[in-house]
Design an enzyme around this catalytic site. Sequence first.
Site, mmCIF file in Angstrom:
data_model
loop_
_atom_site.group_PDB
_atom_site.id
_atom_site.type_symbol
_atom_site.label_atom_id
_atom_site.label_comp_id
_atom_site.label_asym_id
_atom_site.label_seq_id
_atom_site.Cartn_x
_atom_site.Cartn_y
_atom_site.Cartn_z
ATOM 1 C CG MET A 81 49.396 18.678 72.987
ATOM 2 S SD MET A 81 48.908 20.345 72.312
ATOM 3 C CE MET A 81 49.247 19.932 70.549
ATOM 4 C CE1 TYR A 132 52.263 9.710 78.882
ATOM 5 C CE2 TYR A 132 50.294 9.625 77.363
ATOM 6 C CZ TYR A 132 51.315 10.337 77.958
ATOM 7 O OH TYR A 132 51.038 11.865 78.131
ATOM 8 C CB SER A 279 59.182 17.112 78.247
ATOM 9 O OG SER A 279 57.852 17.575 78.606
ATOM 10 C CG HIS A 281 53.261 15.772 81.100
ATOM 11 N ND1 HIS A 281 53.546 14.496 80.290
ATOM 12 C CD2 HIS A 281 51.750 15.812 80.849
ATOM 13 C CE1 HIS A 281 52.323 14.025 80.112
ATOM 14 N NE2 HIS A 281 51.404 14.820 80.232
ATOM 15 C CB SER A 313 57.558 22.371 78.924
ATOM 16 O OG SER A 313 57.184 20.786 78.774
ATOM 17 N NE ARG A 316 51.717 29.323 75.980
ATOM 18 C CZ ARG A 316 52.006 28.016 76.547
ATOM 19 N NH1 ARG A 316 53.083 27.494 75.804
ATOM 20 N NH2 ARG A 316 51.470 27.554 77.461
#
Length: 393
Positions: A81, A132, A279, A281, A313, A316
């Site tokens: 992150m 990246y 993912s 993102h 992604s 929770r």
Amino acid sequence: MNVNEAVNIEDLRQLAARWVPRGIFDFVEGGVEDEIGLANNQQVFRRCRLVPRYLVDTSHHTQTTTLFGRQFSAPFGIAPMGLCGLFRPGADIFLASAARGAGIPYVMSNMSSASIEEGVTAGGDCTFFQLYAAKDPSITLTNLKRVADLGVQTLMYAVDTPVVAKRERLLRSGFEMGKRPTLPYLLEALRHPGWIYEYFRSGGMPKLKNWLLPEETARTSMLEILQRFSKEFAYRSQTWKDLELVRRHWPGNLLVKGILHPGDAMRSVEMGADGIVVSNHGGRQLDLAPSPLEMLPLVRASVSPGIPVMLDSGIRRGSDIVCAISLGASFVFVGRAALYGAIAGKQRGAARAIDILRNEIDQQMGQLGCASIEDLGPHLFMDRVLQFVADSR
């Protein structure tokens, strides 16, 4: 309520939301455009139905999971992150330290506020790095050498940001890196004096330290770094040749992150990838993209069983991790769920988030009659049970 009293990730989310100004929290929470993908990432988990099997002895149980020959204490780690130090100074280090203490991986983003050197010091050999690629290949190669020289064993190469996404929640909130905040944003920020105090005490807007060039120093301004970053990041001409370059110069385990199409997974493996991270993102790039959980079975089936296929992604709950593992994920990475904890309570909060998820996984496995991660599988889903009933007639 403090982080020790939080009973689930939602409690930590609410604590985090109270700490930071709304515009900053929009950066954490937001997706892209209408946020359809953001909502869908969580909704698909809510539609999962697992059928328990009882009268199974699970008194000797474990969540230990092996990844690239290394044992971790749980089947999940902390996802990369960016700009975490904006939400709480030191957040990257809190996450790395909490992961190390729990015996799970921490993936440092090359958009993190802390440097990879600081990340490795805090996270030890639990530290992975996410890259990246830059338009200038010399920057990419410098980063690869810098990370390899620190002894990092696993690299995530993110491929899902060919353009800068339209994040409308941020556009409305008035927050944008490198630009003067709007008056409504400043007035709302005054309601969060603790955040303001820590923000200015730590030096204001955190730098992207992993984008510092070797010849630069701590005196290099954030504006200079942002100018370079905006020039080098998110380029449409990125192709499979960039992956080839990374594979040729990276000596360790290579994960390709951001894959949704099975064809891209197959080609990544053909070009030398050691694993795939399914993912979208976190719902922050393509609004109409399917959720990683929806694409996971297709990606899993497209590559050899020996290739780890991972997912991030929308996580929770511990049950979300159990569902992903049961559908074929080798490992899962959680982002916002862990970040809420770090924002709300620094390292103690990050550790609380990890404990909540690990305890929920343990409870889910006990209910399902599974004593180890290897016991999880597609046979637990209701559609497989219905097929079992039909075949038994």
